[in-house]
Design a protein around this motif. Structure first.
Motif, mmCIF file in Angstrom:
data_model
loop_
_atom_site.group_PDB
_atom_site.id
_atom_site.type_symbol
_atom_site.label_atom_id
_atom_site.label_comp_id
_atom_site.label_asym_id
_atom_site.label_seq_id
_atom_site.Cartn_x
_atom_site.Cartn_y
_atom_site.Cartn_z
ATOM 1 N N GLY A 196 -45.842 46.713 -56.652
ATOM 2 C CA GLY A 196 -44.453 46.374 -56.414
ATOM 3 C C GLY A 196 -44.193 44.917 -56.097
ATOM 4 O O GLY A 196 -43.178 44.588 -55.462
ATOM 5 N N VAL A 197 -45.086 44.035 -56.536
ATOM 6 C CA VAL A 197 -44.900 42.606 -56.239
ATOM 7 C C VAL A 197 -44.867 41.773 -57.513
ATOM 8 O O VAL A 197 -45.130 40.568 -57.487
ATOM 9 N N ASP A 198 -44.524 42.398 -58.636
ATOM 10 C CA ASP A 198 -44.557 41.670 -59.899
ATOM 11 C C ASP A 198 -43.501 40.561 -59.952
ATOM 12 O O ASP A 198 -43.763 39.478 -60.462
ATOM 13 N N GLN A 199 -42.308 40.820 -59.418
ATOM 14 C CA GLN A 199 -41.292 39.771 -59.444
ATOM 15 C C GLN A 199 -41.690 38.591 -58.561
ATOM 16 O O GLN A 199 -41.450 37.428 -58.903
ATOM 17 N N GLU A 200 -42.324 38.903 -57.418
ATOM 18 C CA GLU A 200 -42.794 37.822 -56.549
ATOM 19 C C GLU A 200 -43.852 36.977 -57.258
ATOM 20 O O GLU A 200 -43.868 35.740 -57.148
ATOM 21 N N LEU A 201 -44.731 37.625 -58.008
ATOM 22 C CA LEU A 201 -45.755 36.894 -58.759
ATOM 23 C C LEU A 201 -45.107 35.977 -59.798
ATOM 24 O O LEU A 201 -45.494 34.816 -59.944
ATOM 25 N N ILE A 202 -44.109 36.496 -60.497
ATOM 26 C CA ILE A 202 -43.411 35.694 -61.510
ATOM 27 C C ILE A 202 -42.683 34.524 -60.841
ATOM 28 O O ILE A 202 -42.679 33.403 -61.366
ATOM 29 N N ASP A 203 -42.102 34.770 -59.663
ATOM 30 C CA ASP A 203 -41.415 33.689 -58.946
ATOM 31 C C ASP A 203 -42.389 32.582 -58.568
ATOM 32 O O ASP A 203 -42.072 31.388 -58.686
ATOM 33 N N ILE A 204 -43.579 32.961 -58.114
ATOM 34 C CA ILE A 204 -44.596 31.968 -57.759
ATOM 35 C C ILE A 204 -44.974 31.155 -58.988
ATOM 36 O O ILE A 204 -45.036 29.920 -58.953
ATOM 37 N N ALA A 205 -45.215 31.869 -60.077
ATOM 38 C CA ALA A 205 -45.639 31.194 -61.308
ATOM 39 C C ALA A 205 -44.543 30.275 -61.835
ATOM 40 O O ALA A 205 -44.832 29.222 -62.415
ATOM 41 N N SER A 206 -43.285 30.670 -61.643
ATOM 42 C CA SER A 206 -42.170 29.881 -62.158
ATOM 43 C C SER A 206 -42.044 28.527 -61.470
ATOM 44 O O SER A 206 -41.406 27.613 -61.990
ATOM 45 N N ARG A 208 -44.495 26.620 -61.007
ATOM 46 C CA ARG A 208 -45.486 25.757 -61.632
ATOM 47 C C ARG A 208 -45.043 25.466 -63.066
ATOM 48 O O ARG A 208 -44.299 26.243 -63.674
ATOM 49 N N THR A 209 -45.495 24.377 -63.624
ATOM 50 C CA THR A 209 -45.127 24.052 -65.001
ATOM 51 C C THR A 209 -46.112 24.683 -65.971
ATOM 52 O O THR A 209 -47.314 24.754 -65.702
ATOM 53 N N ASP A 210 -45.580 25.164 -67.096
ATOM 54 C CA ASP A 210 -46.417 25.687 -68.186
ATOM 55 C C ASP A 210 -47.342 26.821 -67.751
ATOM 56 O O ASP A 210 -48.506 26.879 -68.139
ATOM 57 N N SER A 211 -46.840 27.733 -66.932
ATOM 58 C CA SER A 211 -47.644 28.891 -66.526
ATOM 59 C C SER A 211 -47.265 30.093 -67.372
ATOM 60 O O SER A 211 -46.102 30.508 -67.397
ATOM 61 N N TYR A 212 -48.239 30.672 -68.062
ATOM 62 C CA TYR A 212 -47.982 31.884 -68.839
ATOM 63 C C TYR A 212 -47.527 33.037 -67.945
ATOM 64 O O TYR A 212 -46.847 33.956 -68.400
ATOM 65 N N LEU A 213 -47.913 32.988 -66.682
ATOM 66 C CA LEU A 213 -47.495 34.050 -65.774
ATOM 67 C C LEU A 213 -45.979 34.093 -65.623
ATOM 68 O O LEU A 213 -45.421 35.113 -65.248
ATOM 69 N N ALA A 214 -45.325 32.974 -65.894
ATOM 70 C CA ALA A 214 -43.863 32.926 -65.790
ATOM 71 C C ALA A 214 -43.186 33.469 -67.037
ATOM 72 O O ALA A 214 -41.960 33.436 -67.141
ATOM 73 N N GLU A 215 -43.978 33.977 -68.001
ATOM 74 C CA GLU A 215 -43.437 34.485 -69.258
ATOM 75 C C GLU A 215 -43.885 35.926 -69.504
ATOM 76 O O GLU A 215 -44.512 36.235 -70.516
#
Length: 281
Positions: A196-206, A208-215
């Motif tokens: 249940g922390v997938d959105q938090e992970l995406i927020d962290i990645a976002s 950073r620049t050029d992180s595939y985790l943000a996509e």
């Protein structure tokens, strides 16, 4: 070869058909073989204005140059079939295969072919403004013919030298990062979602620049392409092993991609569907 050569494409998948369409600019004809091909292949060939022929034998008789763009696992068998017909033109193998396989393909075709050219496409199919690069290696006169074929089109070309295997090595070196990283994103998002922390992970990645985790939306696209990417990762693993480097990470990526076999070319697949399939043995 005539100033405007006849070109044969084996086989018109999403990349092959679009590349073949670009070749039409400087070709007298771009041919494809309907024998044992799917309705999807036929639709792509028609969309891009490729000329159908009934058999591989007919295609090889008419073509001055053949471009092979197929799933990696089929590349060597396809080259052997072409060789069995005594093809005497220029053969461009643009598949994602390891350098040793590329050299075996060269040996298969050399007795009859004018030249064998090693190729590797980096980038997306040349449609919608996209412009991939076709890297080449092989005899200078032969690579120049391929460069001339795509001059002024959406397919850029760059020759790396005369040694067969260089273009294949570059393609796989790039793919080893670009595609494995997408698999790692799927695993990261999958385990985060489970807790249940997938959105938090995406927020962290976002942040950073050029992180595939943000996509994460790209995971579904990765799943739809897994049937092609998995064998490509096996080719990378073989290349690493031949160089004395550990292949296990790439073989694991191939094994992970295999879980998406049923998602082949599914443009309707959602992120949730892709992650659910990934969680099933």
């Amino acid at each position: 070869m005539p100033q405007q050569p006849a070109v044969g494409i084996l086989h018109p998948g999403s990349m092959g058909a679009a590349v073949a369409a670009c070749a039409k600019t400087h070709a007298s004809a771009v041919l494809w073989c309907t024998e044992e091909r799917s309705t999807a292949s036929a639709a792509r060939a028609e969309q891009f204005g490729l000329q159908p022929v009934a058999t591989l034998h007919e295609l090889l008789n008419r073509a001055d140059m053949v471009i092979s763009l197929c799933p990696p696992a089929a590349a060597e068998d396809l080259a052997a079939e072409v060789a069995s017909h005594g093809f005497g033109g220029w053969y461009v193998d643009a598949n994602a295969i390891n350098p040793e396989r590329m050299r075996r393909i060269e040996a298969l075709l050399t007795p009859h072919a004018k030249a064998v050219i090693d190729g590797g496409v980096v980038g997306s199919p040349p449609v919608g403004g996209k412009s991939p690069t076709l890297y080449l290696s092989g005899p200078t006169a032969a690579t120049e013919r391929v460069e001339a074929l795509f001059t002024g089109t959406a397919v850029r070309t760059k020759t790396l030298g005369s040694e067969i295997g260089k273009a294949s090595a570059l393609k796989l070196a790039y793919a080893s990062f670009q595609k494995t990283s997408r698999v790692l994103v799927a695993l990261s998002i999958g385990v985060a979602r489970e807790h249940g922390v997938d959105q938090e992970l995406i927020d962290i990645a976002s942040q950073r620049t050029d992180s595939y985790l943000a996509e994460p939306e790209y995971i579904a696209k990765t799943a739809a392409r897994a049937w092609r990417w998995g064998p490509e990762m096996e080719e990378v693993a073989d290349t690493l092993e031949a160089a004395g480097l550990p292949p296990e990470m790439l073989r694991a990526a191939a094994s992970t991609l295999a879980r998406w076999t049923d998602a082949k070319d599914d443009s309707e697949l959602t992120l949730t569907d892709a992650l659910n399939q990934l969680a099933q043995p």
